[in-house]
Design an enzyme around this catalytic site. Structure first.
Site, PDB file in Angstrom:
ATOM      1  N   GLU A 149       0.817  -1.215   0.000  1.00 25.55           N
ATOM      2  CA  GLU A 149       0.000   0.000   0.000  1.00 25.55           C
ATOM      3  C   GLU A 149       0.853   1.269   0.000  1.00 25.55           C
ATOM      4  O   GLU A 149       0.831   2.053   0.959  1.00 25.55           O
ATOM      5  CB  GLU A 149      -0.972   0.005   1.182  1.00 25.55           C
ATOM      6  CG  GLU A 149      -2.059  -1.044   1.052  1.00 25.55           C
ATOM      7  CD  GLU A 149      -3.152  -0.911   2.105  1.00 25.55           C
ATOM      8  OE1 GLU A 149      -2.925  -0.255   3.131  1.00 25.55           O
ATOM      9  OE2 GLU A 149      -4.235  -1.467   1.898  1.00 25.55           O
ATOM     10  N   GLU A 309      -6.188  -7.890  -0.783  1.00 31.16           N
ATOM     11  CA  GLU A 309      -6.695  -7.984   0.586  1.00 31.16           C
ATOM     12  C   GLU A 309      -8.200  -7.763   0.530  1.00 31.16           C
ATOM     13  O   GLU A 309      -8.650  -6.662   0.204  1.00 31.16           O
ATOM     14  CB  GLU A 309      -6.051  -6.923   1.487  1.00 31.16           C
ATOM     15  CG  GLU A 309      -4.554  -7.089   1.632  1.00 31.16           C
ATOM     16  CD  GLU A 309      -3.925  -6.042   2.549  1.00 31.16           C
ATOM     17  OE1 GLU A 309      -4.661  -5.349   3.284  1.00 31.16           O
ATOM     18  OE2 GLU A 309      -2.691  -5.904   2.507  1.00 31.16           O
TER      19      GLU A 309
HETATM   20  C1  GLA Z   1      -4.081  -2.491   4.992  1.00 29.38           C
HETATM   21  C2  GLA Z   1      -2.738  -3.190   4.918  1.00 29.38           C
HETATM   22  C3  GLA Z   1      -2.649  -4.428   5.714  1.00 29.38           C
HETATM   23  C4  GLA Z   1      -3.375  -4.267   7.008  1.00 29.38           C
HETATM   24  C5  GLA Z   1      -4.802  -3.878   6.779  1.00 29.38           C
HETATM   25  C6  GLA Z   1      -5.615  -3.755   8.045  1.00 29.38           C
HETATM   26  O1  GLA Z   1      -4.932  -2.725   3.977  1.00 29.38           O
HETATM   27  O2  GLA Z   1      -2.300  -3.440   3.614  1.00 29.38           O
HETATM   28  O3  GLA Z   1      -1.295  -4.702   5.957  1.00 29.38           O
HETATM   29  O4  GLA Z   1      -2.720  -3.300   7.745  1.00 29.38           O
HETATM   30  O5  GLA Z   1      -4.816  -2.652   6.142  1.00 29.38           O
HETATM   31  O6  GLA Z   1      -5.272  -2.644   8.798  1.00 29.38           O
END
Ligand code: GLA
Ligand code: ZN
Length: 673
Positions: A149, A309
């Site tokens: 991210e 995710e």
């Molecule tokens: C983001 C991140 C994950 C995790 C989630 C939940 O999407 O990519 O590593 O931290 O949030 O907080």
């Protein structure tokens, strides 16, 4: 062509390093039983991979990968560059980022790195090279995720000396001479002239005010820096692992990095989808925004994408969101597939007992015993698996393009005009109008080819260049229907107000109007008359009024209040073979509906069908085959009707036209049906 991602449709994000080895096999076997085909590993485990400088340890990962492989599960490796370890930070504290107040941020969270720092980049290169060399021949490893991210938590960091130097070099490359640069930033204002690029600062907190041109370049620089930081890693992996795919997990409409740029050299884009939101800040049922995220991600490369995710349980760090109801998690995952995801990876496998994210729930609860979420998602993978291979690579074939520009977003975040005016929300407002009509939409860059679209909606085209204006002229000339809005043609590419013509500047001739004055509606909405419905009194202009003089266009709506009562608010102009609509305000819902009805008819856009609220109709097409999805995102039974429903074959689901709570129907047919 790299196709190491083919055939992978369901996965999970797994952290073997958080659990005892004795548990790993149970996890792998439960995953296999659930229909998991791919697992993402490693994206935060720098210390485990390099516990001491230059001493790499991939043994534990080899073991985990081999075990997963025995269960026929493939692996994506994350490069752990979002979490530099304590030994590195202690040795070189200068890699920690500096915020706009000049404070050095500390170790203990993640993303505590300065991406321009040459020393940090050296450590990154060494680690990524060691990983790529080590895993290049491992047959279970199919691909890579770079970092995690990008832009998350980087909020306009970093303002350190290394970033300052990189910014100066970036400016020098962009402007060539210091004279051009001073002109582009309008530095005559408040004595901000620079004698050389070396005098330029990073935009730390000032005593008062900021230079909008400087801020625009800074935001573009930060985006380019991230793209460059990613590219270093991509180059290494491509060199040692040419058959592996590479992706990155983007975040929808987050704006710290231009995702069109970031995705260019990736095999495909990925997205992290959390309908439950973060810390309960978002409304729980967020279907429209979630759909927009997905359409946006598909648009980065104009190609199907992955969810890296996907929410697998209740979200939360210190504060928690609602728990998803039975059926809701699978419906959210199915929504992704309906919008073009070829693979959905659930975050995370098991709720963690340690660290910041103890309450960001996984498929398995803390106890590790399969419960209702596991059972639900297992049922879903079994149900969808037979169709996923066929669907793979198909696209929605949208006839509507909504222009999304990071530069416009930056310009509005610097000067929002009205305290509640927000570029992304404005774009989403137009998106929502098409979403509720079940009309598929792409988000397009302003440099894209528009010729596939019958309707192009381009909100807030604030920064205008000759090339962009020419493009809009050519699009309408050739028969396109174009919707432009308030605050169009106001500034040049450097964020400087243009002064050669009345607004919307060069686009006046295209719109057949002139904006002779304007009003920022700080405290009240202004009533509007829709000309075809003069009596109803349900139309409003909000946040902004462009006071318009007609120069050939026709008025569709006029203001009813203020000194400009009776003057046009929404106009339509015939141009070439096309039509150009201009909306001089943020229209209230009814006003927007009225304009979009007219624009959709003018463009000949057809909706997929009709449906109850909370139902989504979407489609994917490939090689003459068409799939139509009807998905109930609510906990109530709901109905829908697609065009010529009786002709379509229901490939998945029960009773045509009637959906149980969170149920999905998929129809399959041939194009032209
Ligand atoms: C983001 C991140 C994950 C995790 C989630 C939940 O999407 O990519 O590593 O931290 O949030 O907080
Ligand atoms: Zn820095």
């Amino acid at each position: 062509m790299r196709d190491s991602f083919k055939g992978l449709h369901f996965g999970t994000d797994y952290y073997p390093e958080h659990w005892p080895r004795e548990r790993w096999e149970t996890d792998a076997s439960l995953m296999k039983e659930m229909g998991i085909q791919v697992v993402r590993l490693g994206e935060f485990s720098w210390h485990k991979m390099e516990p001491r400088e230059g001493k790499y340890d991939f043994g534990w990962l080899d073991e985990a990968i081999a075990l997963l492989g025995r269960y026929d599960i493939q692996v994506i490796l994350g490069t752990p560059t979002a979490a530099p370890p304590a030994w590195l930070v202690n040795r070189h504290p200068e890699i920690l980022p500096i915020d706009s107040q000049g404070r050095r941020r500390g170790f203990g969270g993640r993303h505590h790195d300065c991406q321009s720092n040459p020393l940090y980049r050296k450590y990154v290169k060494n680690l990524v090279t060691a990983m790529a060399v080590h895993f290049s021949e491992n047959p279970i490893v199919k691909g890579w995720q770079i970092d995690n991210e990008f832009g998350n938590a980087h909020g306009d960091l970093c303002m350190c000396d290394s970033c300052r130097k990189s910014f100066q070099e970036w400016l020098q490359k962009k402007y060539g001479s210091v004279e051009c640069f001073n002109a582009a930033w309008g530095t005559a204002f408040w004595s901000q002239e620079y004698n050389s690029f070396e005098e330029v600062f990073t935009p730390r907190i000032t005593v008062t005010g900021e230079n909008p041109s400087a801020m625009l370049d800074w935001k573009c620089f930060c985006s380019d820096l991230i793209v460059d930081f990613q590219q270093i890693q991509i180059d290494i992996i491509r060199r040692y692992c040419p058959e592996h795919f590479i992706t990155h997990n983007c975040m929808g409409f987050a704006d710290k990095v231009n995702y069109y740029d970031l995705s260019k050299t990736l095999d495909f884009a990925s997205h992290d989808q959390y309908p439950g939101g973060f810390y309960g800040k978002m409304p729980f049922e967020n279907n429209e925004l979630m759909a927009a995220n997905l359409d946006m991600t598909r648009s980065f490369k104009k190609q199907p994408f992955w969810i890296m995710e996907q929410q697998a349980g209740m979200t939360g760090w210190n504060i928690m969101g609602r728990t998803p109801a039975p059926g809701q998690l699978s419906a959210w995952a199915e929504q992704c597939v309906a919008h073009g995801a070829d693979c959905v990876v659930f975050f995370r496998w098991r709720s963690c007992t340690v660290g910041t994210e103890q309450y960001w729930h996984g498929i398995l609860p803390h106890s590790g015993r399969p419960g209702r979420r596991y059972a639900e998602l297992k049922e879903m993978t079994k149900r969808l698996s037979p169709i996923m291979d066929e669907l793979s690579g198909s696209m929605p074939d949208s006839r509507v393009g909504i222009v999304f520009s990071y530069r416009q977003e930056y310009a509005f975040s610097i000067q929002p005009h009205h305290p509640d005016l927000n570029y992304v929300n404005q774009v989403l407002m137009y998106y929502g109008e098409l979403y509720k009509r079940s009309i598929p939409v792409d988000f397009v860059q302003d440099t894209d080819d528009f010729s596939n679209y019958r309707l192009v909606i381009a909100p807030l085209q604030y920064l205008m260049t000759k090339e962009l204006a020419d493009k809009y002229f050519a699009y309408a000339e050739a028969g396109g229907t174009l919707v432009l809005t308030m605050r169009t043609g106001v500034k040049d590419e450097h964020n400087i107000c243009m002064c050669d013509r009345e607004l919307p500047g060069v686009l006046s001739d295209l719109c057949g109007i002139e904006v002779s004055d304007y009003d920022c509606l700080r405290d009240a909405d202004v009533r509007v008359t829709w000309e075809e419905d003069r009596e109803s009194g349900v139309y409003y202009a909000t946040k902004w009024s462009d006071i318009i003089t007609l120069k050939g266009a026709e008025a569709l709506a006029c203001y009813r209040d203020e000194f400009y009562a009776g003057t046009p608010c929404v106009t339509e102009n015939a141009y070439g073979m096309g039509r150009v609509f201009y909306i001089g305000t943020e229209p209230s819902e009814k006003l927007l509906e009225a304009v979009m009805d007219r624009a959709a008819v003018s463009a000949g856009i057809r909706s997929i069908g009709r449906k109850d609220p909370g139902v989504e109709l979407s489609r994917r097409k490939k090689d003459g085959k068409v799939w139509i999805f009807a998905l109930n995102l609510t906990g109530r039974p709901a109905g829908y009707e697609i065009g010529e429903q009786q002709k379509w074959k229901l490939a998945l689901g029960g009773q045509k036209g009637m959906l149980q709570p969170f149920e999905l129907h998929i129809y399959q047919g041939e194009e032209g049906e």
